[in-house]
Scaffold this motif. Structure first.
Motif, PDB file in Angstrom:
ATOM      1  N   VAL A   1      57.637  78.431  44.220  1.00 37.31           N
ATOM      2  CA  VAL A   1      57.459  76.879  44.464  1.00 37.31           C
ATOM      3  C   VAL A   1      58.839  76.225  43.867  1.00 37.31           C
ATOM      4  O   VAL A   1      59.139  75.225  44.402  1.00 37.31           O
ATOM      5  CB  VAL A   1      56.207  76.711  43.694  1.00 37.31           C
TER       6      VAL A   1
ATOM      7  N   MET B   1      61.419  75.950  46.322  1.00 39.62           N
ATOM      8  CA  MET B   1      61.253  75.038  47.657  1.00 39.62           C
ATOM      9  C   MET B   1      61.664  73.718  46.779  1.00 39.62           C
ATOM     10  O   MET B   1      62.025  72.740  47.845  1.00 39.62           O
ATOM     11  CB  MET B   1      59.752  75.310  47.950  1.00 39.62           C
TER      12      MET B   1
ATOM     13  N   ASP C   1      49.868  78.835  47.922  1.00 38.17           N
ATOM     14  CA  ASP C   1      49.146  77.590  49.000  1.00 38.17           C
ATOM     15  C   ASP C   1      50.017  76.964  49.882  1.00 38.17           C
ATOM     16  O   ASP C   1      49.724  76.474  50.749  1.00 38.17           O
ATOM     17  CB  ASP C   1      48.328  76.685  47.882  1.00 38.17           C
ATOM     18  N   ILE C   2      51.520  76.677  49.272  1.00 39.86           N
ATOM     19  CA  ILE C   2      52.319  75.884  49.866  1.00 39.86           C
ATOM     20  C   ILE C   2      52.788  76.397  50.989  1.00 39.86           C
ATOM     21  O   ILE C   2      53.473  75.728  51.652  1.00 39.86           O
ATOM     22  CB  ILE C   2      53.119  75.211  49.041  1.00 39.86           C
TER      23      ILE C   2
ATOM     24  N   THR D   1      52.143  77.416  53.948  1.00 39.40           N
ATOM     25  CA  THR D   1      52.138  76.830  55.164  1.00 39.40           C
ATOM     26  C   THR D   1      52.340  75.269  55.361  1.00 39.40           C
ATOM     27  O   THR D   1      52.143  74.423  56.140  1.00 39.40           O
ATOM     28  CB  THR D   1      50.666  77.154  55.784  1.00 39.40           C
ATOM     29  N   PHE D   2      52.635  74.512  54.098  1.00 44.28           N
ATOM     30  CA  PHE D   2      53.027  73.075  54.082  1.00 44.28           C
ATOM     31  C   PHE D   2      54.395  72.975  53.990  1.00 44.28           C
ATOM     32  O   PHE D   2      54.552  71.571  54.421  1.00 44.28           O
ATOM     33  CB  PHE D   2      52.139  72.623  53.015  1.00 44.28           C
TER      34      PHE D   2
ATOM     35  N   PRO E   1      57.016  77.027  57.706  1.00 46.88           N
ATOM     36  CA  PRO E   1      56.166  77.766  56.929  1.00 46.88           C
ATOM     37  C   PRO E   1      56.806  78.962  56.434  1.00 46.88           C
ATOM     38  O   PRO E   1      57.607  79.708  57.098  1.00 46.88           O
ATOM     39  CB  PRO E   1      54.927  78.002  57.753  1.00 46.88           C
TER      40      PRO E   1
END
Lengths: 335, 335
Positions: A252, A255, A278-279, A281-282, A286
């Motif tokens: 995270v 990113m 969780d992130i 695919t956001f 991806p």
DNA sequence: CTGAAAGCGCTAACAT
DNA sequence: ATGTTAGCGCTTTCAG
């Protein structure tokens, strides 16, 4: 007007407390009619058996302790829900405790759990050396280590193939033509941190790519270190063309850094992370990740513990290793 | 070779168990020398007091039960960590239970917690009617309701201003010129679901915008419904120019749908969500949200419970309402 | 300042 | 089939 006890029920049903106990515990050997009378009394009084008193005599609480190092890392709650589901099925309850990676807190919590007479313990320790577990071992309470091994004592252990997963991730990058592959490591004094580095190194070795010191950075498995180290990588005269991040939180952070640096994911730099997030695919594109069967980890842990608790099995300690899986999405591009 | 008891300590220190008890509980009135001898014995035997036995006589367990409806919704773990921190400080331990929104499971869990004699209960109920709490009320155990009120009984309650938050969100959209504003509601038989709709409606009313039936969709607070309903909105002959999602999970579903539909966030459709989410800053543009003080919610809940447990305070039940806050990022654009 | 003894609510022999 | 009773480990009067 106090809470009704077994005695109140007995009086009301005109039997002895022993008989009431028999029906509560479904031991049989009670005449239908008597049982009906007792059941009625229980109903009328809203009687609920006192588990504390029962534990007192049975010397077992049907409770297990779970110790994890970081509630904010979504990995652990997922493992925990695996544990809890299995536990509930078997009639066990859980005390969930968070150490925040502090060995001292862990020590305190261990004492509290011991005071409360848990029947077993599932732990991801904040200190793999394991001296703090001495009291637990003395108390002869079954222990299962999850995700991190315990050095000092032989205990049942369930892990995922860290070396394997890191190897697969790194190889994936190599096969796409990358040679300047950086790794953001976890703490090297933890099993996951160390082993994932080993997997990375082994893959590079196998494909004849030298390990470059500037590309090997050590973080602390927390978000901020991922961010900081990614920036550090960006400053390098010769930037890596791919990054492997050793855990979810650091991913995270990575990113965020990429975004802040405007370092184009997938185009200018390929990326792969250990653990699905969780992130994943956001972000765009991806993220390709090494994913672990987290719930399964918890389920296996409880099952091992359950055997020890019930069968009092004292056989050799087992090491269970689950396999990670590469989830290919789009953050790694051909070089 | 059994676990040492208070009696073992007493023998070893050549005193009675009463005296040992006094020093364990720091009650004073024990001669220095005696105390030293006892402390030494405790140390040597690795004696750990048995909390079960203590609970047995004190009729209090220093344990509270926490019941939440959905562990997978990150909102609850955050609230829980607020509760736990405060609880730990006061020497309380917690049983955390998840009902998965099932009233039946909640009933079972309640019974188990009662059996285990928890001293108090903090609950976000799966059924606001509250009949299932009858047994708890009978047992005269203090209860605090969090995030969802209980209809049937007067209990201490801590909520956030749902109407207020939804109103702010909707107004924000209106002030940017939007008129076709859709809402993805939560279940209308839950307080948060209903109140957020009320806030939305009130804002529209205040600004003279009619409520259009096609723009009011009811989801179930889970991810998949957010996704499904967003797609439904997209099919409309006259699409909304803005969407207000009533909770975090549905927001995630919305984002997935937007991505799949290639419905451009911020450009073709403005968006605002209730509750901040991890992904909020990872989607592009970052999401404007109504954010709630989640930890604080938990902290307040425990504090209220603590007063009831210790002071046995039987005064009027209190309702504590925390204020939500609009976090403006970039997912809402001028129309 | 310290000890003896009565329970807390329940289970598990052992009797009947 | 049911009852009696001895604890489980601890706290808490009540006496010395």
């Amino acid at each position: 007007m106090h809470k009704p006890t077994i005695e109140d029920v007995a009086k009301r049903a005109n039997v002895s407390i022993a008989t009431v106990s028999r029906v509560i515990n479904r031991q049989g050997g009670v005449r239908q009619k008597t049982e009906a009378r007792i059941l009625a009394a229980i109903e009328e009084l809203n009687y609920i058996p006192n588990a504390v008193a029962r534990s007192m005599v049975k010397k077992t609480t049907n409770t297990i302790g779970i110790i994890i190092p970081d509630v904010n890392n979504p990995f652990f709650p997922t493992v925990v829900s695996g544990i809890e589901q299995k536990a509930r099925e078997k009639g066990y309850f859980t005390f969930l405790c968070n150490t925040n990676e502090s060995a001292d807190t862990e020590r305190e919590l261990l004492t509290i759990l011991l005071e409360r007479s848990v029947d077993g313990l599932i732990i991801t320790t904040a200190d793999e050396a394991g001296d703090q577990l001495q009291t637990v071992m003395d108390a002869k309470i079954p222990v299962v280590a999850v995700d991190r091994a315990i050095k000092k004592f032989e205990v049942d252990t369930v892990l995922v193939g860290n070396v394997d997963g890191a190897y697969q991730a790194t190889r994936h990058l190599i096969l796409q033509g990358h040679k300047r592959i950086a790794i953001i490591c976890g703490p090297q004094n933890t099993t996951p941190g160390y082993e994932r580095f080993v997997g990375y190194k082994r893959a590079l070795d196998d494909y004849g790519i030298p390990v470059v010191q500037e590309y090997v950075l050590e973080g602390d498995f927390k978000e901020e270190s991922g961010r900081r180290l990614t920036k550090q990588l960006y400053q390098l005269p010769e930037r890596p063309t791919a990054i492997f991040s050793s855990n979810n939180l650091m991913t995270v952070g990575c990113m965020k850094a990429l975004y802040e640096l405007d370092w184009k994911l997938g185009e200018e730099v390929s990326f792969i992370g250990f653990d699905d997030v969780d992130i994943a695919t956001f972000v765009n594109p991806p993220l390709t990740v090494v994913s672990r069967p987290m719930r399964k980890l918890g389920e296996v842990a409880f099952e091992m513990l359950y055997e020890r608790m019930t069968e009092g099995w004292d056989g050799a300690k087992r090491h269970y290793v689950l396999s990670p899986e590469l989830k290919i999405r789009q953050s790694c591009r051909l070089k």
